[in-house]
Scaffold this motif. Structure first.
Motif, mmCIF file in Angstrom:
data_model
loop_
_atom_site.group_PDB
_atom_site.id
_atom_site.type_symbol
_atom_site.label_atom_id
_atom_site.label_comp_id
_atom_site.label_asym_id
_atom_site.label_seq_id
_atom_site.Cartn_x
_atom_site.Cartn_y
_atom_site.Cartn_z
ATOM 1 N N ALA A 1 3.226 8.177 -5.551
ATOM 2 C CA ALA A 1 2.269 9.186 -6.016
ATOM 3 C C ALA A 1 2.542 10.534 -5.355
ATOM 4 O O ALA A 1 2.517 11.575 -6.017
ATOM 5 C CB ALA A 1 0.847 8.724 -5.719
ATOM 6 N N ILE A 2 2.828 10.513 -4.039
ATOM 7 C CA ILE A 2 3.086 11.779 -3.340
ATOM 8 C C ILE A 2 4.366 12.417 -3.881
ATOM 9 O O ILE A 2 4.426 13.623 -4.110
ATOM 10 C CB ILE A 2 3.195 11.561 -1.816
ATOM 11 N N ALA A 3 5.384 11.599 -4.108
ATOM 12 C CA ALA A 3 6.679 12.149 -4.530
ATOM 13 C C ALA A 3 6.649 12.684 -5.956
ATOM 14 O O ALA A 3 7.235 13.721 -6.242
ATOM 15 C CB ALA A 3 7.765 11.083 -4.386
ATOM 16 N N PHE A 4 5.963 11.990 -6.870
ATOM 17 C CA PHE A 4 6.091 12.348 -8.284
ATOM 18 C C PHE A 4 4.820 12.910 -8.909
ATOM 19 O O PHE A 4 4.885 13.629 -9.898
ATOM 20 C CB PHE A 4 6.529 11.129 -9.102
ATOM 21 N N LYS A 5 3.662 12.548 -8.400
ATOM 22 C CA LYS A 5 2.435 12.913 -9.105
ATOM 23 C C LYS A 5 1.582 13.937 -8.369
ATOM 24 O O LYS A 5 0.612 14.436 -8.924
ATOM 25 C CB LYS A 5 1.564 11.653 -9.350
ATOM 26 N N ALA A 6 1.897 14.230 -7.118
ATOM 27 C CA ALA A 6 0.975 15.026 -6.314
ATOM 28 C C ALA A 6 1.004 16.512 -6.661
ATOM 29 O O ALA A 6 0.036 17.223 -6.425
ATOM 30 C CB ALA A 6 1.277 14.837 -4.832
ATOM 31 N N GLY A 7 2.122 16.988 -7.233
ATOM 32 C CA GLY A 7 2.198 18.405 -7.579
ATOM 33 C C GLY A 7 1.998 19.273 -6.358
ATOM 34 O O GLY A 7 2.624 19.061 -5.322
ATOM 35 N N PHE B 1 0.702 1.004 11.400
ATOM 36 C CA PHE B 1 2.125 1.177 11.099
ATOM 37 C C PHE B 1 2.394 1.685 9.685
ATOM 38 O O PHE B 1 3.542 1.862 9.304
ATOM 39 C CB PHE B 1 2.886 -0.118 11.385
ATOM 40 N N LEU B 2 1.312 1.924 8.922
ATOM 41 C CA LEU B 2 1.491 2.396 7.540
ATOM 42 C C LEU B 2 2.333 3.672 7.441
ATOM 43 O O LEU B 2 3.225 3.760 6.591
ATOM 44 C CB LEU B 2 0.118 2.579 6.880
ATOM 45 N N PRO B 3 2.105 4.691 8.287
ATOM 46 C CA PRO B 3 2.930 5.915 8.157
ATOM 47 C C PRO B 3 4.417 5.655 8.315
ATOM 48 O O PRO B 3 5.232 6.315 7.666
ATOM 49 C CB PRO B 3 2.416 6.810 9.291
ATOM 50 N N PHE B 4 4.766 4.665 9.147
ATOM 51 C CA PHE B 4 6.179 4.369 9.359
ATOM 52 C C PHE B 4 6.804 3.747 8.108
ATOM 53 O O PHE B 4 8.026 3.717 7.953
ATOM 54 C CB PHE B 4 6.368 3.419 10.546
ATOM 55 N N MET B 5 5.964 3.214 7.238
ATOM 56 C CA MET B 5 6.448 2.700 5.959
ATOM 57 C C MET B 5 6.491 3.813 4.922
ATOM 58 O O MET B 5 7.446 3.945 4.165
ATOM 59 C CB MET B 5 5.518 1.562 5.487
ATOM 60 N N VAL B 6 5.441 4.637 4.908
ATOM 61 C CA VAL B 6 5.311 5.643 3.842
ATOM 62 C C VAL B 6 6.402 6.713 3.940
ATOM 63 O O VAL B 6 6.994 7.090 2.932
ATOM 64 C CB VAL B 6 3.907 6.294 3.877
ATOM 65 N N LEU B 7 6.685 7.178 5.150
ATOM 66 C CA LEU B 7 7.617 8.305 5.272
ATOM 67 C C LEU B 7 9.034 7.988 4.779
ATOM 68 O O LEU B 7 9.575 8.747 3.981
ATOM 69 C CB LEU B 7 7.614 8.848 6.705
ATOM 70 N N ILE C 1 0.843 -1.198 0.000
ATOM 71 C CA ILE C 1 0.000 0.000 0.000
ATOM 72 C C ILE C 1 0.882 1.253 0.000
ATOM 73 O O ILE C 1 0.615 2.227 -0.696
ATOM 74 C CB ILE C 1 -0.929 0.024 1.228
ATOM 75 N N GLY C 2 1.957 1.185 0.784
ATOM 76 C CA GLY C 2 2.782 2.371 1.017
ATOM 77 C C GLY C 2 3.618 2.791 -0.179
ATOM 78 O O GLY C 2 3.793 3.987 -0.409
ATOM 79 N N TYR C 3 4.150 1.818 -0.949
ATOM 80 C CA TYR C 3 5.041 2.201 -2.050
ATOM 81 C C TYR C 3 4.323 3.016 -3.125
ATOM 82 O O TYR C 3 4.775 4.107 -3.473
ATOM 83 C CB TYR C 3 5.733 0.978 -2.648
ATOM 84 N N PRO C 4 3.171 2.514 -3.620
ATOM 85 C CA PRO C 4 2.456 3.330 -4.617
ATOM 86 C C PRO C 4 2.037 4.694 -4.054
ATOM 87 O O PRO C 4 2.104 5.703 -4.758
ATOM 88 C CB PRO C 4 1.225 2.492 -4.956
ATOM 89 N N LEU C 5 1.641 4.692 -2.790
ATOM 90 C CA LEU C 5 1.226 5.950 -2.158
ATOM 91 C C LEU C 5 2.395 6.931 -2.103
ATOM 92 O O LEU C 5 2.283 8.087 -2.520
ATOM 93 C CB LEU C 5 0.695 5.660 -0.750
ATOM 94 N N ALA C 6 3.542 6.450 -1.622
ATOM 95 C CA ALA C 6 4.726 7.315 -1.530
ATOM 96 C C ALA C 6 5.156 7.777 -2.913
ATOM 97 O O ALA C 6 5.539 8.925 -3.116
ATOM 98 C CB ALA C 6 5.868 6.563 -0.837
#
Lengths: 407, 287
Positions: B89-95, B160-166, B82-87
């Motif tokens: 998207a935030i890093a490259f697509k979120a603008g 624990f998802l935020p600890f993966m995403v950050l 869940i975290g990798y695609p989310l991260a």
């Protein structure tokens, strides 16, 4: 490798066993055609309705100040950007919508963009591997390419263990090993120091001749462009100002922008007096064939390159040559020559390069404040139309950018 | 360099060191000693070098140990998926939405862990709309979700998802986009560019995320307490009950040390493995 690790090998060994593959690519290499290409980013037009024809095997340079659209044009050929309107053709076929990995082009990036987690060998072999070239052939071609750029012994190293110049050569090898139809180079020498840059300029040109691949080169360095290119497109604000061979661009600039961007902006305001005559800076009338392009009474600029002007005291001036009077403002010793700034009229300063052929002659050059006469041969003067006067000075044309020894 | 200058690093270290000694080293020593004692709270403890506390811990509670690592492992995998695609998207697509999205990832921390887990109890209650939907989809065969392994794993994943995403976001944002362009320029498709370049170069973030998720998840007991039943007890629940319910301090200390040792060994093996070229996308092996 002998000598300094940054010195490119002087002989790229054109008679290697690998030559058949390279020349095969040369014959299959292709040109690039742009038809009415426009690229907009929001409200900003980066490239405006551009038409361009780059011949097969040509060393073509796009030259211009930052923001002139040269890199955007390159990225549209590479496939990183798609044109808003217009067509890009590579080797005669329309590449519209094709992603970068399906185009027969390879890019050398300004920042090199080497993969930091791979060795040089793996970096150079990356493209071949993706194209499913047999392993033995990959090994052979990668080895040959690393040898060409003089980095065989560093094959197992990672990019961060190399100097900037070495990384640049790996980037070149990584692109060239794929034998692309067109090699795109985005200011590849921009991050290197002057000496290294000069060495690599020579090497790049040599490699281009050897492999016969079309090179499209982007730079803002006019000297680099003049040294290497078969043809130069001088760009400004998303448009091509002039597209010609280096000699023409230098000697016969088509606009004040080109005159200013290439070399030193030696522009004298003039008025056309008739079909074969102009009058310079409210001064003497000068006969010239160039005036025929203009209508009588039209304003224009006369361009004479600094090394083609001669300075003499008023009494000794050659009477049979066109010339203007001026006052010496400053004189700067540059080693091989002396650069003089001469004020011809208000707001009209001319730069003169006098070769330092003998110390005695140099000592006798007129000093600051002296009244002098500038002369030139009629064929060394060229007329350009008056464009927006701000454009003429917008290029990076400080006097320290003089192109010595070019031409 | 003057004495004063040479002392500067020690002065800077002092508060942290002091804190570590008082709240980590001394308690660890005390706990280690306790785990080798015998006795009860009433009669007091005596140091008898009772290593049997450790063998009892492993033999009696192997089921809970295994379950803990299983739950933590599955939750970590879900967090990564869940975290990798989310991260990414935030890093490259979120603008311009980047900061808002990052805030949304961190926002749950504004409510305490306990309250959020109890809220999940309501969400997964037999009568909740979520469970009704799951029942309708046939994903809750026994008619309830609470007190199942799935509920505990879902809770661990959520918490624990935020600890993966950050850490993933940090690794992805540092990635030079020119490298991705270079990959595509060299005939790698989007998928190949991802697996050959993006993934190996963000491996440090993945490793950090896995460690930050797996280690606390393995020792967690809150999710199993509120979302699990008797059959979902994790090793954290055992330790908690040994301390607070049964007051068998020695056994509880031995269990804690065993858990710590297992995680430490697993960690060393993992880092050794993850640190080698094999995991970092060795080009020779990958075809």
């Amino acid at each position: 490798m002998e000598g300094s690790p940054d010195q490119p090998p002087t002989d790229p060994e054109p008679d290697q066993a690998g030559e058949p593959a390279a020349s095969a690519a040369g014959s299959g290499s292709g040109g690039v055609t742009l038809e009415g290409v426009t690229k907009q980013f929001g409200d900003f037009t980066a490239v405006h309705d551009m038409d361009l024809d780059i011949a097969d095997g040509e060393f073509f340079t796009m030259l211009g100040p930052s923001g002139c659209g040269k890199t955007t044009t390159l990225r549209m050929i590479a496939g990183f950007e798609q044109p808003t309107t217009g067509k890009v053709l590579i080797d005669g076929s329309d590449v519209a919508g094709l992603p970068a990995y399906k185009r027969p082009t390879n890019t050398v990036f300004q920042s090199y963009a080497l993969f930091p987690h791979m060795t040089l060998e793996e970096n150079v072999g990356f493209g071949l591997k993706r194209q499913k070239v047999p392993k033995a052939e990959i090994k052979e071609r990668v080895g040959r390419e690393l040898e060409r750029v003089g980095l065989s012994r560093e094959a197992k190293r990672k990019p961060n263990q190399l100097s900037g110049g070495q990384q640049q050569r790996v980037a070149l090898a990584r692109a060239l090993v794929n034998l692309p139809k067109v090699l795109l180079l985005d200011e590849p020498l921009g991050a290197l120091d002057l000496k290294l840059r000069k060495g690599l300029q020579v090497q790049l040109k040599q490699i281009q001749r050897d492999v016969g691949i079309t090179f499209v080169y982007v730079t803002h360095d006019q000297e680099e462009a003049l040294t290497m290119s078969d043809r130069i497109a001088v760009m400004n604000e998303g448009k091509i100002e002039q597209c010609a061979d280096p000699e023409t661009v230098y000697d016969r600039p088509s606009s004040t922008f080109v005159a200013g961007f290439i070399g030193v902006s030696n522009l004298m305001p003039a008025v056309v007096r008739g079909p074969g005559e102009i009058e310079i800076a409210d001064g003497p009338a000068v006969p010239t064939e160039d005036a025929k392009q203009f209508t009588t009474g039209e304003k224009c600029f006369a361009v004479v390159r600094p090394e083609k002007l001669t300075v003499s005291l008023p009494g000794n001036a050659p009477g049979d040559q066109p010339g203007v009077d001026g006052i010496v403002e400053s004189s700067l010793y540059l080693g091989t020559s002396t650069q003089m700034a001469i004020k011809v009229a208000d707001d009209v300063n001319m730069t003169v390069l006098v070769p330092n052929a003998s110390e005695d002659a140099r000592q006798h050059l007129p000093g600051g404040g002296a009244k002098v006469r500038l002369n030139w041969l009629p064929e060394h003067m060229h007329l350009v139309a008056e464009s927006d006067p701000e454009e003429a000075t917008s290029g990076p044309t400080p006097t320290d950018q003089i192109t010595e020894g070019v031409n | 360099m003057s004495l004063r200058q040479r002392m500067t690093p020690y002065w800077l270290l002092a508060p942290g060191l002091l804190w570590l000694v008082i709240f980590f080293v001394i308690p660890m020593y005390y706990m280690g000693e306790l785990s080798l004692k015998t006795g009860t709270v009433q009669t007091g403890y005596e140091l008898t070098w009772a290593f049997s506390n450790y063998s009892d811990a492993v033999s009696q509670y192997s089921e809970q140990f295994i379950r803990s690592f299983w739950y933590a492992g599955v939750a970590t995998v879900f967090c990564l998926l869940i975290g990798y695609p989310l991260a990414y998207a935030i890093a490259f697509k979120a603008g311009r939405w980047k900061n808002l999205m990052l805030f949304a990832v961190v926002a749950p921390f504004f409510t305490t862990y306990l309250i959020r887990t109890i809220a999940w109890k309501t969400i997964l209650d037999d009568s909740s709309p979520v469970v009704s939907v799951l029942k309708f989809l046939g994903m809750a065969p026994d008619g309830h979700v609470l007190a199942t392994s799935g509920a505990v794993i879902a809770g661990l994943t959520y918490n624990f998802l935020p600890f993966m995403v950050l850490p993933l976001f940090t690794a992805l944002e540092r990635l030079d986009e020119r490298l991705l362009e270079a990959g595509k320029d060299l005939y790698a498709s989007t998928a190949q560019t991802f697996f050959r370049i993006t993934l190996p170069l963000t491996m440090p973030g993945i490793i950090a995320g896995i460690l930050l998720t797996f280690i606390p998840a393995a020792g967690d007991y809150v999710n199993a307490t509120f979302l699990g039943g008797t059959g979902q007890a994790m090793i954290g629940n055992v330790i908690q009950s040994k301390y607070l319910v049964v007051t068998d301090y020695s056994e509880a200390a031995a269990l804690s040390f065993t858990l710590m040792a297992i995680i430490l060994v697993a960690l060393l093996v993992y880092i050794k493995f993850a640190g080698t070229e094999a995991l970092m996308g060795e080009e020779e092996e990958a075809t």
